[in-house]
Write an enzyme that holds these catalytic residues in place. Structure first.
Site, PDB file in Angstrom:
ATOM      1  N   LYS A 176       1.994  -3.814   6.642  1.00 20.98           N
ATOM      2  CA  LYS A 176       2.474  -3.742   5.044  1.00 20.98           C
ATOM      3  C   LYS A 176       3.878  -3.695   5.029  1.00 20.98           C
ATOM      4  CE  LYS A 176      -1.608  -4.383   3.516  1.00 20.98           C
ATOM      5  NZ  LYS A 176      -1.782  -5.744   2.749  1.00 20.98           N
ATOM      6  N   SER A 182       0.829  -1.240   0.199  1.00 25.18           N
ATOM      7  CA  SER A 182       0.061   0.010  -0.025  1.00 25.18           C
ATOM      8  C   SER A 182       0.979   1.072  -0.115  1.00 25.18           C
ATOM      9  CB  SER A 182      -0.916  -0.029   1.176  1.00 25.18           C
ATOM     10  OG  SER A 182      -1.419   1.246   1.422  1.00 25.18           O
ATOM     11  N   TYR A 215      -2.182  -1.452  11.016  1.00 22.79           N
ATOM     12  CA  TYR A 215      -2.345  -1.892   9.616  1.00 22.79           C
ATOM     13  C   TYR A 215      -1.185  -1.581   8.795  1.00 22.79           C
ATOM     14  CZ  TYR A 215      -4.037  -2.060   4.605  1.00 22.79           C
ATOM     15  OH  TYR A 215      -3.976  -2.193   3.337  1.00 22.79           O
TER      16      TYR A 215
HETATM   17  P1  NAD Z   1     -11.006  -7.324   0.995  1.00 27.36           P
HETATM   18  O1  NAD Z   1     -11.480  -7.252   2.369  1.00 27.36           O
HETATM   19  O2  NAD Z   1     -12.268  -7.005   0.153  1.00 27.36           O
HETATM   20  O3  NAD Z   1     -10.386  -8.672   0.385  1.00 27.36           O
HETATM   21  C1  NAD Z   1      -9.829  -9.399   1.479  1.00 27.36           C
HETATM   22  C2  NAD Z   1     -10.232 -10.833   1.424  1.00 27.36           C
HETATM   23  O4  NAD Z   1      -9.343 -11.743   2.186  1.00 27.36           O
HETATM   24  C3  NAD Z   1     -11.610 -11.030   1.902  1.00 27.36           C
HETATM   25  O5  NAD Z   1     -12.528 -11.708   1.151  1.00 27.36           O
HETATM   26  C4  NAD Z   1     -11.523 -11.732   3.202  1.00 27.36           C
HETATM   27  O6  NAD Z   1     -12.456 -12.588   3.353  1.00 27.36           O
HETATM   28  C5  NAD Z   1     -10.297 -12.680   2.875  1.00 27.36           C
HETATM   29  N1  NAD Z   1      -9.382 -12.959   4.169  1.00 27.36           N
HETATM   30  C6  NAD Z   1      -9.046 -11.985   5.110  1.00 27.36           C
HETATM   31  N2  NAD Z   1      -8.282 -12.700   6.060  1.00 27.36           N
HETATM   32  C7  NAD Z   1      -8.124 -13.987   5.610  1.00 27.36           C
HETATM   33  C8  NAD Z   1      -7.689 -15.323   6.161  1.00 27.36           C
HETATM   34  N3  NAD Z   1      -7.096 -15.322   7.459  1.00 27.36           N
HETATM   35  N4  NAD Z   1      -7.646 -16.440   5.412  1.00 27.36           N
HETATM   36  C9  NAD Z   1      -8.382 -16.633   4.080  1.00 27.36           C
HETATM   37  N5  NAD Z   1      -8.982 -15.402   3.838  1.00 27.36           N
HETATM   38  C10 NAD Z   1      -9.049 -14.392   4.443  1.00 27.36           C
HETATM   39  O7  NAD Z   1      -9.730  -6.268   0.903  1.00 27.36           O
HETATM   40  P2  NAD Z   1      -9.423  -5.417  -0.539  1.00 27.36           P
HETATM   41  O8  NAD Z   1      -9.756  -4.159  -0.605  1.00 27.36           O
HETATM   42  O9  NAD Z   1      -9.970  -6.431  -1.388  1.00 27.36           O
HETATM   43  O10 NAD Z   1      -7.753  -5.663  -0.421  1.00 27.36           O
HETATM   44  C11 NAD Z   1      -6.975  -6.605  -0.740  1.00 27.36           C
HETATM   45  C12 NAD Z   1      -5.601  -6.599  -0.419  1.00 27.36           C
HETATM   46  O11 NAD Z   1      -5.125  -5.138  -0.777  1.00 27.36           O
HETATM   47  C13 NAD Z   1      -5.313  -6.351   1.045  1.00 27.36           C
HETATM   48  O12 NAD Z   1      -3.995  -7.032   1.556  1.00 27.36           O
HETATM   49  C14 NAD Z   1      -5.491  -5.024   1.452  1.00 27.36           C
HETATM   50  O13 NAD Z   1      -4.511  -4.603   2.532  1.00 27.36           O
HETATM   51  C15 NAD Z   1      -4.717  -4.400   0.298  1.00 27.36           C
HETATM   52  N6  NAD Z   1      -5.001  -3.050  -0.033  1.00 27.36           N
HETATM   53  C16 NAD Z   1      -6.206  -2.597  -0.069  1.00 27.36           C
HETATM   54  C17 NAD Z   1      -6.514  -1.226  -0.520  1.00 27.36           C
HETATM   55  C18 NAD Z   1      -7.703  -0.673  -0.538  1.00 27.36           C
HETATM   56  O14 NAD Z   1      -8.218   0.426  -0.570  1.00 27.36           O
HETATM   57  N7  NAD Z   1      -8.852  -1.551  -0.777  1.00 27.36           N
HETATM   58  C19 NAD Z   1      -5.292  -0.325  -0.611  1.00 27.36           C
HETATM   59  C20 NAD Z   1      -3.977  -0.862  -0.481  1.00 27.36           C
HETATM   60  C21 NAD Z   1      -3.821  -2.329  -0.086  1.00 27.36           C
END
Ligand code: NAD
Length: 338
Positions: A154, A125, A150
């Site tokens: 990362k 991120s 959080y």
């Molecule tokens: P999200 O919460 O929609 O998707 C994450 C998925 O992982 C969910 O479906 C959840 O059920 C699953 N999950 C979580 N813990 C788990 C575990 N222990 N075992 C199995 N499944 C598990 O999030 P997103 O927005 O799609 O983000 C995806 C990645 O991108 C994450 O690592 C997040 O930190 C990173 N990220 C997101 C953003 C954003 O703004 N959305 C920005 C920067 C980085």
């Protein structure tokens, strides 16, 4: 080729599964449904006409991760999205974040380091940059002390991967996302926040649909053209496509280092008021918001220098802020109609 997508039923993961399937990859999803639902699986099938394999398991279980790799010993690449991502919650419950985001990563890497070859893509991120001194932000910008547990997961996650890649056959790409927004144009999949959305765009669309009264805009006295904070919003479909490009780079052994880092953003900064104006345009109605005092912890502006992703990865965004807002709005209306 079989690709493991952890968190493949989440927001960015589901869009990436679609793009992978469109390119002919066989996908196996791991998700524990902690922040998603099986309805997303149906959305993926509706778009692509193909069924990914779905293994419902929790990556915090080391034995489950081991069993998974015994069963699927033919995985050619892993895209690791699964994590908890709510910044505020990470402050009140840091151990949940350190356990979920880091133990999952360690268990996956422990299985991958046994392999003769492994390709790994990690969701990082732009939070690692904090308030960067130079805007637009390049990958060479210094990492600033994390502002939340959080954000710290990362930073630590990146360091773990760099250390492990040095002593194993793992090749990795760390992707630092700016602000992913929008939904698939079909409105079959999109962002599904649980509770009050923490991000701007789902808050706007939920307000537009009548679920929230108004948006509070935290401060209009920042040193920006209209006084509101500036971020780099990237359409989730563009973001998903970048994962396919990064994966192909590893599979084709085109990577120049064992671990490469790329910013994924549009390279364009948009203010909160510009996002609101864009929403008013696509929804065709005035949007209710109120300017209030600044909020602690908000950086003034952050947007990506995308030269490396454009030049080295050969990827750039194709969709505009307005297209992203239109797709997010279409998705919100579909969610309401369900
Ligand atoms: P999200 O919460 O929609 O998707 C994450 C998925 O992982 C969910 O479906 C959840 O059920 C699953 N999950 C979580 N813990 C788990 C575990 N222990 N075992 C199995 N499944 C598990 O999030 P997103 O927005 O799609 O983000 C995806 C990645 O991108 C994450 O690592 C997040 O930190 C990173 N990220 C997101 C953003 C954003 O703004 N959305 C920005 C920067 C980085």
């Amino acid at each position: 080729m079989k690709i493991l997508v952890t968190g493949g039923l989440g927001f960015i993961g589901s869009h990436t599964v679609v793009e992978l399937q469109n390119k002919g990859f066989e996908v196996v999803i791991i998700d524990n449904l902690s922040n998603s639902s099986e309805a997303v699986f149906k959305g993926i099938v509706a778009i692509t006409g193909k069924q990914p394999i779905f293994e419902k398991l929790d990556l915090r279980g080391k034995a489950s991760v081991q069993d998974f790799f015994k069963k699927h010993d033919d995985v050619s690449g892993v895209i690791h999205f699964a994590a908890s991502k709510a910044v505020g919650e990470s402050v009140t419950n840091p151990l949940l974040y350190y356990e979920n985001n880091l133990s999952s990563l360690v268990y996956l890497l422990q299985e991958l380091e046994k392999k003769e070859e492994a390709n790994f893509i990690f969701s990082s991120s732009c939070t690692v940059y904090g308030q960067a001194d130079v805007i637009p932000i390049a990958e060479t910008a210094p990492i600033k002390p994390a502002m939340s547990p959080y954000g710290n997961t990362k930073q630590i996650g990146e360091e773990i991967i760099i250390d492990v890649a040095k002593v194993s056959a793992i090749n990795a790409i760390l992707l630092r996302y700016f602000n992913p927004i929008g939904a698939h144009d079909s409105a079959e999949i999109g962002e599904l926040p649980i509770g009050v959305p923490q991000n701007l765009v789902p808050f706007i669309t939920q307000t537009g649909i009548g679920l929230r009264k108004e948006l509070l805009v935290y401060g209009n006295d920042y040193p920006t053209p209209d006084g509101t904070c500036i971020r780099d919003y990237i359409h989730v479909v563009d973001l998903a496509k970048a994962h396919v490009v990064a994966l192909q780079r590893l599979l084709n052994k085109k990577n120049l280092d064992k671990v490469e880092i790329f910013n994924l953003g549009s390279g364009v900064g948009s203010s909160v008021l510009e996002v609101i104006t864009s929403f008013e345009k696509v929804s065709g109605k005035p949007f209710p918001y109120k300017i209030v005092d600044r909020r602690e912890g908000d950086v003034t502006k952050a947007y990506a220098n995308t030269d490396k992703a454009n030049g080295v990865l050969g990827w750039k965004t194709q969709l505009s802020l307005e297209e992203a807002m239109a797709s997010a709005w279409k998705w919100e209306q579909k969610v309401k109609a369900k």
